[in-house]
Design a protein around this motif. Sequence first.
Motif, short mmCIF file in Angstrom:
data_model
loop_
_atom_site.label_atom_id
_atom_site.label_comp_id
_atom_site.label_asym_id
_atom_site.label_seq_id
_atom_site.Cartn_x
_atom_site.Cartn_y
_atom_site.Cartn_z
N TYR A 54 12.94 4.65 2.50
CA TYR A 54 13.05 6.06 2.86
C TYR A 54 13.09 6.22 4.38
CZ TYR A 54 12.09 7.72 -1.89
OH TYR A 54 12.16 8.00 -3.23
N HIS A 55 13.93 7.16 4.83
CA HIS A 55 13.93 7.54 6.24
C HIS A 55 12.55 8.10 6.58
CE1 HIS A 55 14.87 9.79 9.91
NE2 HIS A 55 15.99 9.10 10.00
N ASN A 83 5.83 8.55 -0.79
CA ASN A 83 4.57 9.13 -0.30
C ASN A 83 3.45 8.50 -1.13
OD1 ASN A 83 4.72 10.57 -2.80
ND2 ASN A 83 5.89 12.18 -1.79
N ASP A 84 2.34 9.18 -1.27
CA ASP A 84 1.22 8.60 -2.03
C ASP A 84 1.48 8.55 -3.53
OD1 ASP A 84 -0.28 8.09 0.18
OD2 ASP A 84 -1.59 9.83 -0.01
N ASP A 85 2.44 9.33 -4.02
CA ASP A 85 2.60 9.48 -5.46
C ASP A 85 3.92 8.97 -6.02
OD1 ASP A 85 0.08 10.85 -5.76
OD2 ASP A 85 1.04 12.61 -4.87
N TYR A 86 4.95 8.89 -5.20
CA TYR A 86 6.28 8.55 -5.71
C TYR A 86 6.80 7.24 -5.10
CZ TYR A 86 6.51 13.18 -7.83
OH TYR A 86 6.25 14.29 -8.60
N ILE A 87 7.49 6.47 -5.94
CA ILE A 87 8.02 5.16 -5.55
C ILE A 87 9.49 5.09 -5.95
CG2 ILE A 87 7.83 2.66 -5.82
CD1 ILE A 87 4.97 3.20 -6.94
N TRP A 112 0.83 -1.20 0.00
CA TRP A 112 0.00 0.00 0.00
C TRP A 112 0.87 1.25 0.00
CZ3 TRP A 112 -5.14 -0.47 -0.56
CH2 TRP A 112 -5.79 -1.63 -0.09
N ASN A 113 0.34 2.34 -0.59
CA ASN A 113 1.01 3.62 -0.42
C ASN A 113 0.70 4.16 0.97
OD1 ASN A 113 -1.60 4.61 -0.62
ND2 ASN A 113 -1.24 5.82 -2.46
N LYS A 114 1.16 5.37 1.29
CA LYS A 114 1.08 5.87 2.66
C LYS A 114 -0.35 6.05 3.17
CE LYS A 114 5.54 6.08 2.85
NZ LYS A 114 6.31 5.08 3.64
N SER A 115 -1.27 6.45 2.32
CA SER A 115 -2.65 6.64 2.75
C SER A 115 -3.53 5.44 2.41
CB SER A 115 -3.24 7.91 2.12
OG SER A 115 -3.30 7.78 0.71
N SER A 116 -2.93 4.41 1.81
CA SER A 116 -3.62 3.15 1.48
C SER A 116 -4.78 3.34 0.51
CB SER A 116 -4.12 2.46 2.77
OG SER A 116 -3.05 2.20 3.65
#
Length: 413
Positions: free
Chosen positions: A327-328, A284-288, A235-239
Amino acid sequence: MIKTLKHIYKITGLVILKKRSIILYNRLKRQNSKTNIKTKIFKLNNKHVFFGYYDLNPISLDNNKILSLVVPAEKNTLNTASVGYFNIDDENKFYKLADTKTWCWQQGARLKWSLNNNVVIYNNLNNNNYGCVFQNIKTLKISKQLSFPIYDFSNDEKFGLSLNFSRLQRLRAGYGYSNLEDITKKVKAPKDDGVFLIDIEKDTSNLIISLNKLSQISPKDTMIGAEHYINHLSWNKSSNRFLFFHLWKKGNFRSSRLFTSDKEGKNIYLLENDETVSHYDWKNDDYICLTTHSNKYGLRYTIFKDLSSEKEILNTNVLNEDGHPTYHPKDQDILLSDTYPDKYGERSLFVYNINKEKKSIIGAFKSPIKYRSDYRCDLHPRWNDEGTKIAFDSTHTNKRTINIIDFENTLHT
């Protein structure tokens, strides 16, 4: 005549034998691992102590405990693994919570801390099927039991992503479970298998993306006659979206590509289709951040923007080996990662400052030659929630151990 001799030399395996002999010589030549920072080693006599994959954090929110699996010190995935934890200040005392038969060398039992700091989550066999349990570490009581194994939980723990762990193990040994037969093994790209969305409260499963569907999206010649499968759901950060690897295998040849999707499996996007994908982390929600490899470009660390063709390739002069990037949690300019064994059989642990384009080696850790293939032990480094500690698995003591390093600000420079 010379060409014929070269061909015989290759097919007899002498090339491989020569390479392995050189590697073994170099490993024996330099036995001691080098590290610049004091490492706390969690270990037990005649046992393997390890956690598993790098995309989960074994350290509790209060930084007092570290989760672990413990198995006999032998190469046998049929053993039952003990699930439990160590107190951070006592690296020799293991507190066992339960047993699990659903584990593997690379991804463990998908063991993790729940949102409730007194509860841990791990996969297990429930009623002779793969499942998942929530267990209180103080009372040892099972607070919730699911009828399906979970690969990754949404951040509110209301939903889970799952896959066919038996198919995964059959096609990629060391990553799935072998307790149950893969009932889909006669089908190359099943319509009833793929990515599953699990409703945690209702304990229900819904196939949202099938392997058959994936095999028909921008198909490649290498897919002809190949078996398809899924790995690495995240999942991304906000799922609200997740990534996953679509892989296919024919003989010993394996290919992979990266998709992202929304929770319903409707808005699917093929993010990387040209290079072989390896490891990942959501910024974050947009970058990998993704490690990829191709014959043309070699190994690269690349930051992709979801739902677009936008991407940024990081400094290939210093980031040109595969690793497990994370990522930290407090500073997105810092990436934690590792390497596979060099000619001395050592795996390096490092941080990379994206803004300054600077790579700082934390340490190098010996990897005995017996740990290879699905039995290997990658460092799989992981941050704690504050980014003040780094936990990793290692075999530099000649068996699997969990290790913790206190991260110092000087490594940011």
